[in-house]
Motif scaffolding. Structure first.
Motif, PDB file in Angstrom:
ATOM      1  N   ILE A  79       0.818  -1.207   0.000  1.00 51.71           N
ATOM      2  CA  ILE A  79       0.000   0.000   0.000  1.00 51.71           C
ATOM      3  C   ILE A  79       0.853   1.258   0.000  1.00 51.71           C
ATOM      4  CG2 ILE A  79      -0.286   0.348   2.479  1.00 51.71           C
ATOM      5  CD1 ILE A  79      -3.334   0.583   1.811  1.00 51.71           C
ATOM      6  N   SER A  80       2.111   1.108   0.373  1.00 48.95           N
ATOM      7  CA  SER A  80       2.993   2.268   0.374  1.00 48.95           C
ATOM      8  C   SER A  80       3.776   2.403  -0.933  1.00 48.95           C
ATOM      9  CB  SER A  80       3.974   2.194   1.554  1.00 48.95           C
ATOM     10  OG  SER A  80       4.699   0.986   1.503  1.00 48.95           O
ATOM     11  N   SER A  81       3.459   1.545  -1.892  1.00 44.71           N
ATOM     12  CA  SER A  81       4.159   1.618  -3.180  1.00 44.71           C
ATOM     13  C   SER A  81       3.756   2.888  -3.910  1.00 44.71           C
ATOM     14  CB  SER A  81       3.865   0.386  -4.035  1.00 44.71           C
ATOM     15  OG  SER A  81       2.503   0.307  -4.369  1.00 44.71           O
ATOM     16  N   SER A  82       4.698   3.443  -4.603  1.00 42.97           N
ATOM     17  CA  SER A  82       4.483   4.760  -5.202  1.00 42.97           C
ATOM     18  C   SER A  82       3.602   4.705  -6.431  1.00 42.97           C
ATOM     19  CB  SER A  82       5.838   5.368  -5.569  1.00 42.97           C
ATOM     20  OG  SER A  82       6.468   4.573  -6.554  1.00 42.97           O
ATOM     21  N   GLY A  85     -13.832   9.147  -2.687  1.00 39.98           N
ATOM     22  CA  GLY A  85     -12.573   9.825  -2.402  1.00 39.98           C
ATOM     23  C   GLY A  85     -11.405   8.881  -2.523  1.00 39.98           C
ATOM     24  N   SER A  86     -10.200   9.461  -2.508  1.00 40.01           N
ATOM     25  CA  SER A  86      -8.982   8.672  -2.665  1.00 40.01           C
ATOM     26  C   SER A  86      -7.855   9.261  -1.853  1.00 40.01           C
ATOM     27  CB  SER A  86      -8.562   8.632  -4.143  1.00 40.01           C
ATOM     28  OG  SER A  86      -9.548   8.035  -4.946  1.00 40.01           O
ATOM     29  N   ILE A  87      -6.875   8.387  -1.559  1.00 37.84           N
ATOM     30  CA  ILE A  87      -5.663   8.814  -0.875  1.00 37.84           C
ATOM     31  C   ILE A  87      -4.475   8.372  -1.710  1.00 37.84           C
ATOM     32  CG2 ILE A  87      -5.629   6.727   0.598  1.00 37.84           C
ATOM     33  CD1 ILE A  87      -4.543   8.624   2.854  1.00 37.84           C
ATOM     34  N   TYR A  88      -3.514   9.265  -1.897  1.00 38.80           N
ATOM     35  CA  TYR A  88      -2.336   8.958  -2.674  1.00 38.80           C
ATOM     36  C   TYR A  88      -1.320   8.290  -1.758  1.00 38.80           C
ATOM     37  CZ  TYR A  88       0.935   9.759  -6.573  1.00 38.80           C
ATOM     38  OH  TYR A  88       1.787   9.605  -7.630  1.00 38.80           O
ATOM     39  N   TYR A  89      -0.320   7.628  -2.363  1.00 43.04           N
ATOM     40  CA  TYR A  89       0.667   6.927  -1.541  1.00 43.04           C
ATOM     41  C   TYR A  89       1.419   7.905  -0.625  1.00 43.04           C
ATOM     42  CZ  TYR A  89       4.669   8.654  -4.215  1.00 43.04           C
ATOM     43  OH  TYR A  89       5.630   9.451  -4.772  1.00 43.04           O
ATOM     44  N   SER A  90       1.474   9.178  -1.016  1.00 42.42           N
ATOM     45  CA  SER A  90       2.161  10.195  -0.205  1.00 42.42           C
ATOM     46  C   SER A  90       1.333  10.626   1.001  1.00 42.42           C
ATOM     47  CB  SER A  90       2.445  11.422  -1.065  1.00 42.42           C
ATOM     48  OG  SER A  90       1.234  11.994  -1.524  1.00 42.42           O
ATOM     49  N   GLY A  91       0.037  10.253   0.988  1.00 40.31           N
ATOM     50  CA  GLY A  91      -0.847  10.622   2.083  1.00 40.31           C
ATOM     51  C   GLY A  91      -1.829  11.735   1.747  1.00 40.31           C
ATOM     52  N   SER A  92      -1.667  12.369   0.616  1.00 36.41           N
ATOM     53  CA  SER A  92      -2.603  13.428   0.240  1.00 36.41           C
ATOM     54  C   SER A  92      -3.945  12.816  -0.157  1.00 36.41           C
ATOM     55  CB  SER A  92      -2.047  14.268  -0.908  1.00 36.41           C
ATOM     56  OG  SER A  92      -1.912  13.481  -2.070  1.00 36.41           O
ATOM     57  N   THR A  93      -5.009  13.551   0.126  1.00 33.11           N
ATOM     58  CA  THR A  93      -6.354  13.031  -0.120  1.00 33.11           C
ATOM     59  C   THR A  93      -7.135  13.927  -1.079  1.00 33.11           C
ATOM     60  OG1 THR A  93      -7.119  14.166   1.871  1.00 33.11           O
ATOM     61  CG2 THR A  93      -6.573  11.822   2.078  1.00 33.11           C
ATOM     62  N   SER A  94      -8.079  13.312  -1.786  1.00 30.73           N
ATOM     63  CA  SER A  94      -9.043  14.025  -2.615  1.00 30.73           C
ATOM     64  C   SER A  94     -10.405  13.425  -2.340  1.00 30.73           C
ATOM     65  CB  SER A  94      -8.709  13.885  -4.102  1.00 30.73           C
ATOM     66  OG  SER A  94      -7.487  14.492  -4.415  1.00 30.73           O
TER      67      SER A  94
END
Lengths: 116, 107
Positions: A29-32, A51-60
């Motif tokens: 899950i931490s893969s880029s 909604g979604s969360i990017y591997y960096s932790g940012s959310t939309s």
């Protein structure tokens, strides 16, 4: 082979918080480069991105749900989660967890019913 | 928010016939459009990504075309297992949005 499995209560009372977890196998899950997210489908209706969360932790988040949604990641368990607060009957749906970038990879979905 | 409008809502055809499904975007999505097939009780299955690329394992009878605001999914010769609901989806802008679906039914 990627597998996404949703888990959580199938019945939630109105005004309470819906909580679901997606367990990921076949992928870190931490893969880029990938987003992890949630999509729902009311019975007999179309698809709605939550909604979604990017591997960096940012959310939309979908603006229509943004005030009620939180998506988070637990890298130690290779899971990500959805919390949707103040639910009503209109939140009754099949909830899919997903991995996406160019296309969406889907979990099998779990039905959540909001009812007293 | 980009609105995707699919037409027709329902398409009634016979096996062996050609199916043409349309997806129109309210603003340009470039080629960032995908098509999914959904059968009753199942999660959607990816058919086409980036407008015209067939996903792994998808039969050659499925093809996608278009760019900008107008897209088409074509099934060249319908097989019995192709009767399902089809959705388009854009990833050009947040929020991700889906069309309302086209139901392909047996005539």
């Amino acid at each position: 082979q990627l597998q996404l499995q949703e888990s959580g209560p199938g019945l939630v009372k109105p005004s309470e918080t819906l909580s679901l977890t997606c367990t990921v196998s076949g992928d870190s899950i931490s893969s880029s480069g990938y987003y992890r997210g949630w999509i729902r489908q009311p019975p007999g209706k179309g698809l709605e991105w939550i909604g979604s969360i990017y591997y960096s932790g940012s959310t939309s988040y979908n603006p229509s749900l943004k005030s009620r949604v939180t998506i988070s990641v637990d890298t130690s368990k290779n899971q990500f989660s959805l919390k949707l607060s103040s639910v009503t009957a209109a939140d009754t749906a099949i909830y899919y967890c997903a991995r996406h970038l160019t296309w969406i990879d889907w979990g099998q979905g779990t039905l959540v019913t909001v009812s007293s | 928010e980009i609105v995707l409008t699919q037409s027709p809502v329902t398409l009634s055809l016979s096996p062996g016939e050609r199916a043409t499904l349309s997806c129109r975007a309210s603003q340009s999505v470039s080629s960032y459009l995908a098509w999914y097939q959904q059968k009753s009780g199942q999660a959607p299955r990816l058919l086409i990504y980036d407008a015209s690329n067939r996903a792994t394992g998808i039969p050659a009878r499925f093809s996608g075309s278009g760019s900008g605001t107008d897209f088409t999914l074509t099934i060249s010769s319908l097989e019995p297992e192709d009767f399902a609901v089809y959705y388009c989806q854009q990833r050009s802008n947040w929020p991700i949005t889906f069309g309302q679906g086209t139901r392909l039914e047996i005539k």
